[in-house]
Scaffold this active site. Structure first.
Site, short mmCIF file in Angstrom:
data_model
loop_
_atom_site.label_atom_id
_atom_site.label_comp_id
_atom_site.label_asym_id
_atom_site.label_seq_id
_atom_site.Cartn_x
_atom_site.Cartn_y
_atom_site.Cartn_z
N ARG A 198 2.36 23.35 9.31
CA ARG A 198 2.10 22.07 8.64
C ARG A 198 1.23 21.23 9.57
O ARG A 198 1.71 20.75 10.60
CB ARG A 198 3.41 21.36 8.31
CG ARG A 198 4.26 22.08 7.28
CD ARG A 198 3.56 22.20 5.94
NE ARG A 198 4.45 22.66 4.87
CZ ARG A 198 4.08 22.84 3.62
NH1 ARG A 198 2.82 22.62 3.26
NH2 ARG A 198 4.95 23.26 2.71
N ALA A 220 8.76 26.21 -1.89
CA ALA A 220 8.53 24.92 -2.56
C ALA A 220 7.07 24.79 -2.92
O ALA A 220 6.22 25.54 -2.44
CB ALA A 220 8.96 23.76 -1.65
N GLU A 225 0.85 -1.19 0.00
CA GLU A 225 0.00 0.00 0.00
C GLU A 225 0.88 1.24 0.00
O GLU A 225 1.86 1.31 0.75
CB GLU A 225 -0.92 -0.02 1.23
CG GLU A 225 -1.90 -1.18 1.19
CD GLU A 225 -2.63 -1.39 2.51
OE1 GLU A 225 -2.34 -0.65 3.46
OE2 GLU A 225 -3.48 -2.30 2.57
N GLU A 278 5.49 32.48 -3.87
CA GLU A 278 5.69 32.48 -2.42
C GLU A 278 6.54 33.64 -1.92
O GLU A 278 6.45 34.01 -0.74
CB GLU A 278 6.32 31.16 -1.97
CG GLU A 278 5.40 29.97 -2.18
CD GLU A 278 5.88 28.72 -1.48
OE1 GLU A 278 7.00 28.73 -0.94
OE2 GLU A 278 5.12 27.73 -1.48
N GLU A 309 6.90 28.77 -8.27
CA GLU A 309 6.76 28.72 -6.82
C GLU A 309 7.55 29.84 -6.14
O GLU A 309 7.09 30.44 -5.17
CB GLU A 309 7.21 27.37 -6.28
CG GLU A 309 6.27 26.22 -6.64
CD GLU A 309 4.89 26.36 -6.01
OE1 GLU A 309 4.75 27.10 -5.01
OE2 GLU A 309 3.94 25.75 -6.52
N GLU A 361 6.32 9.78 -4.24
CA GLU A 361 6.67 11.20 -4.28
C GLU A 361 8.17 11.37 -4.53
O GLU A 361 9.00 10.75 -3.88
CB GLU A 361 6.30 11.90 -2.98
CG GLU A 361 6.64 13.38 -2.98
CD GLU A 361 6.24 14.09 -1.69
OE1 GLU A 361 6.45 15.31 -1.61
OE2 GLU A 361 5.72 13.43 -0.78
N GLU A 381 -0.57 29.97 2.91
CA GLU A 381 0.43 30.86 2.33
C GLU A 381 0.28 32.29 2.84
O GLU A 381 1.27 33.02 2.91
CB GLU A 381 0.35 30.83 0.80
CG GLU A 381 0.83 29.52 0.19
CD GLU A 381 0.92 29.59 -1.32
OE1 GLU A 381 0.48 30.61 -1.89
OE2 GLU A 381 1.42 28.63 -1.92
#
Length: 211
Positions: free
Chosen positions: A70, A82, A44, A105, A101, A128, A152
């Site tokens: 986060r 990022a 998985e 940002e 980005e 990823e 952001e």
């Protein structure tokens, strides 16, 4: 047989695939994989579009970092600018994503770009992949400041000395993957005889995310 010091493509037979859940960014998938021994096992993992990050370095050897909340880890983290490479399916190259980005940002642009590091974030549980760029010759981006929303809008932005950031990484005070990889890669290449000239060009192939 001579050992080739390189990751290499390989794919074991998949007998069954089932998507268990899908969200706005990722899909959680289960495969039944046939091992070389002949035994089948379930694996998985999360499908992820990948990401790019930017180590922006000014003429005084300062690095631009952002601070961002986060939610999964319940912390405000020190990070490099990022973002997702989620427009890859539309043909966006990773360098263009990194430039986008940085603009979105920080309202900055850079004239010189090199690849610092490529890595798989958690290869045992996700596909990823991330690429970290070194960006130099920094200046203000053209146009109006970018309109930021949600997380952001709450970002902090700080220029910090590279040596200070390196010490923070080595001390375990800064631990986001792209920041650690980018900072250590820059420190390592500076110690090499060729210095920054040993870094790959900004359009170097990226086997994990062909473009």
């Amino acid at each position: 047989m001579t050992f080739a010091l390189s990751d290499s493509p390989e794919e074991w037979p998949v007998e069954l695939t089932e998507d268990l859940a899908s969200g706005g960014i990722t899909t959680y998938r289960r495969d039944r994989v046939r091992m070389p021994s002949g035994k089948a096992q379930q694996r998985e993992y999360t499908l992820h579009p990948g990401a790019v990050a930017v180590l922006a370095l000014d003429d005084d050897d300062n690095v631009l970092v952002i601070t961002q909340y986060r939610h999964p880890v319940r912390r405000r983290l020190v990070e490099l600018p990022a973002g997702l490479h989620d427009q890859r399916g539309d043909g966006e190259e990773p360098l263009v994503a990194a430039q986008r980005e940085l603009r979105e940002e920080t309202d900055l642009r850079a004239a010189h770009w090199r690849v610092l590091a490529d890595f798989y974030n958690t290869a045992g549980s996700s596909d990823e992949a991330s690429r970290v760029y070194l960006a130099r010759d920094i200046s203000a981006a053209d146009g109006d400041p970018h309109d930021r929303e949600d997380e952001e809008a709450d970002m902090g932005r700080h220029w910090v000395a590279f040596d200070e950031l390196l010490r923070a990484v080595l001390a375990g005070k800064v631990g986001t993957a792209a920041t650690v990889a980018g900072v250590l890669a820059l420190a390592a290449v500076r110690a090499r005889p060729g210095g920054l000239d040993e870094l790959r060009p900004a359009d170097a192939p990226w086997d994990a995310r062909p473009f």
